[in-house]
Design a protein around this motif. Structure first.
Motif, mmCIF file in Angstrom:
data_model
loop_
_atom_site.group_PDB
_atom_site.id
_atom_site.type_symbol
_atom_site.label_atom_id
_atom_site.label_comp_id
_atom_site.label_asym_id
_atom_site.label_seq_id
_atom_site.Cartn_x
_atom_site.Cartn_y
_atom_site.Cartn_z
ATOM 1 N N GLU A 3 41.985 42.107 48.171
ATOM 2 C CA GLU A 3 40.710 41.436 48.414
ATOM 3 C C GLU A 3 39.966 41.107 47.129
ATOM 4 O OE1 GLU A 3 38.020 45.418 49.284
ATOM 5 O OE2 GLU A 3 38.799 44.226 50.960
ATOM 6 N N ASN A 4 40.370 41.701 45.995
ATOM 7 C CA ASN A 4 39.718 41.434 44.716
ATOM 8 C C ASN A 4 40.393 40.330 43.918
ATOM 9 O OD1 ASN A 4 37.750 43.545 44.989
ATOM 10 N ND2 ASN A 4 39.358 45.023 44.486
ATOM 11 N N LEU A 5 41.497 39.810 44.439
ATOM 12 C CA LEU A 5 42.269 38.825 43.688
ATOM 13 C C LEU A 5 41.496 37.512 43.568
ATOM 14 C CD1 LEU A 5 45.105 38.945 42.376
ATOM 15 C CD2 LEU A 5 45.942 37.634 44.330
ATOM 16 N N LYS B 296 52.237 47.149 47.144
ATOM 17 C CA LYS B 296 51.265 47.983 47.856
ATOM 18 C C LYS B 296 50.394 48.817 46.924
ATOM 19 C CE LYS B 296 54.263 52.000 48.799
ATOM 20 N NZ LYS B 296 54.862 52.819 49.874
ATOM 21 N N TYR B 297 50.833 49.013 45.670
ATOM 22 C CA TYR B 297 50.029 49.771 44.719
ATOM 23 C C TYR B 297 49.188 48.861 43.815
ATOM 24 C CZ TYR B 297 53.150 53.572 46.065
ATOM 25 O OH TYR B 297 53.868 54.506 46.780
ATOM 26 N N ALA B 298 49.152 47.577 44.121
ATOM 27 C CA ALA B 298 48.468 46.628 43.246
ATOM 28 C C ALA B 298 47.251 46.014 43.927
ATOM 29 C CB ALA B 298 49.445 45.538 42.824
ATOM 30 N N THR B 299 46.548 46.804 44.692
ATOM 31 C CA THR B 299 45.434 46.279 45.498
ATOM 32 C C THR B 299 44.175 46.003 44.689
ATOM 33 O OG1 THR B 299 44.802 48.538 46.077
ATOM 34 C CG2 THR B 299 46.270 47.375 47.600
ATOM 35 N N HIS B 300 44.099 46.491 43.443
ATOM 36 C CA HIS B 300 42.879 46.317 42.651
ATOM 37 C C HIS B 300 42.944 45.110 41.724
ATOM 38 C CE1 HIS B 300 42.698 50.564 43.843
ATOM 39 N NE2 HIS B 300 41.393 50.422 43.750
ATOM 40 N N PRO C 183 52.263 49.509 38.619
ATOM 41 C CA PRO C 183 51.145 50.306 38.108
ATOM 42 C C PRO C 183 49.911 50.193 39.001
ATOM 43 C CG PRO C 183 52.160 49.047 36.356
ATOM 44 C CD PRO C 183 52.779 48.562 37.639
ATOM 45 N N THR C 184 49.195 51.279 39.122
ATOM 46 C CA THR C 184 47.987 51.296 39.952
ATOM 47 C C THR C 184 46.749 51.071 39.095
ATOM 48 O OG1 THR C 184 47.801 53.689 39.690
ATOM 49 C CG2 THR C 184 49.027 52.879 41.598
ATOM 50 N N LYS C 185 45.684 50.619 39.737
ATOM 51 C CA LYS C 185 44.372 50.451 39.105
ATOM 52 C C LYS C 185 44.433 49.557 37.869
ATOM 53 C CE LYS C 185 42.529 54.792 40.848
ATOM 54 N NZ LYS C 185 41.888 56.090 40.529
ATOM 55 N N VAL D 169 51.154 34.060 54.321
ATOM 56 C CA VAL D 169 51.330 34.642 52.982
ATOM 57 C C VAL D 169 49.984 34.774 52.275
ATOM 58 C CG1 VAL D 169 52.263 34.217 50.671
ATOM 59 C CG2 VAL D 169 53.709 33.894 52.667
ATOM 60 N N LEU D 170 49.107 33.812 52.470
ATOM 61 C CA LEU D 170 47.820 33.796 51.777
ATOM 62 C C LEU D 170 46.705 34.495 52.547
ATOM 63 C CD1 LEU D 170 47.957 30.100 50.522
ATOM 64 C CD2 LEU D 170 48.517 32.173 49.234
ATOM 65 N N ARG D 171 47.059 35.078 53.657
ATOM 66 C CA ARG D 171 46.063 35.748 54.491
ATOM 67 C C ARG D 171 45.435 36.933 53.760
ATOM 68 N NH1 ARG D 171 48.383 35.839 59.987
ATOM 69 N NH2 ARG D 171 49.872 37.312 59.098
ATOM 70 N N GLY D 172 44.113 37.031 53.837
ATOM 71 C CA GLY D 172 43.407 38.150 53.231
ATOM 72 C C GLY D 172 42.864 37.876 51.846
ATOM 73 N N LEU D 173 43.186 36.714 51.269
ATOM 74 C CA LEU D 173 42.728 36.399 49.911
ATOM 75 C C LEU D 173 41.368 35.701 49.961
ATOM 76 C CD1 LEU D 173 46.095 35.206 48.321
ATOM 77 C CD2 LEU D 173 44.964 37.419 48.055
ATOM 78 N N ASP D 174 40.387 36.393 50.485
ATOM 79 C CA ASP D 174 39.077 35.794 50.746
ATOM 80 C C ASP D 174 38.319 35.427 49.478
ATOM 81 O OD1 ASP D 174 39.585 36.134 53.440
ATOM 82 O OD2 ASP D 174 38.559 38.063 53.537
ATOM 83 N N ASN D 175 38.639 36.081 48.350
ATOM 84 C CA ASN D 175 37.917 35.819 47.104
ATOM 85 C C ASN D 175 38.721 34.986 46.112
ATOM 86 O OD1 ASN D 175 35.430 37.320 47.621
ATOM 87 N ND2 ASN D 175 36.725 39.147 47.573
#
Length: 206
Positions: free
Chosen positions: A61-63, A34-38, A10-12, A80-86
């Motif tokens: 990035e919102n995780l 790929k659809y779970a970016t939010h 699911p998206t959003k 694997v954890l790359r990009g999880l800045d928050n």
């Protein structure tokens, strides 16, 4: 719980609980999420899951909270954890990790991370290098690991003392866990070994 049977999710949405049981597949790829970016929170479980591919969470990035629990995983790579800045909370409990070095490298670049759980894994030793890397954390849970009580575990001592004294620096929980290698001495907990009865055995004289 969401039962994943294909790549599209699911998206959003802010939170997903994903039970992995895709027939014939033992790893999660970036395509699967790929659809779970939010997402703010993601929980993944499933004993058939043994690995997560590089950059799977890169666009999340919102995780804030990530749980990979009760899987067949024994390591998690730095990429694997790359990009999880928050990311603030990481739960890796109830897996098959046997070495902190199979987890720690991926944590060093997560500037906002303050809680990590490795409870109920198969970790017997804690190295001084691993403890130094974890020193920026507010809490790390090592409960219910078969920790060996010897001089090699003494780097945990400052953190056990902080926990006892309720100070606000890094805490590594071992709670009431007993020493895995001191079976005959049934009342010796990890904390007791580190702080009280056996500390003299590992303290240099003079």
């Amino acid at each position: 719980w969401l039962n994943c049977t294909g790549p599209k999710l699911p998206t959003k949405t802010n939170e997903i609980r994903l039970q992995w049981n895709v027939t014939g597949r033992t790893s999660i790829s970036p395509e699967d999420l790929k659809y779970a970016t939010h997402l703010n929170e993601l929980i993944i479980t499933g004993r058939t899951l043994t690995s997560i591919e590089s950059d799977t969470f890169e666009k999340m990035e919102n995780l804030i909270s990530l749980s990979v629990i009760s899987t067949g995983m024994s390591a998690i790579s730095h990429s694997v954890l790359r990009g999880l800045d928050n990311l603030e909370r990481l739960d890796l409990s109830n897996n098959r990790f046997t070495k902190l070095k199979d987890v720690i490298p991926g944590l060093t670049e997560l500037a906002n991370l303050h809680y990590v759980s490795l409870a109920n894994n198969q970790i017997p030793n804690v190295t001084e290098e691993a403890v130094a890397t974890m020193s920026s954390l507010a809490e790390m849970d090592l409960t219910s690991n078969p920790l060996r009580c010897d001089c090699g575990i003494m780097p945990l001592r400052p953190y056990i003392l902080d926990y006892r004294n309720h100070t606000k620096r890094a805490i590594l929980f071992v709670k009431t866990d007993f020493c895995a290698n001191l079976i005959e001495e049934k009342n010796v907990t990890v904390a007791h070994f580190i702080v009280d009865k056996y500390v003299r055995l590992c303290t240099p004289v003079g």
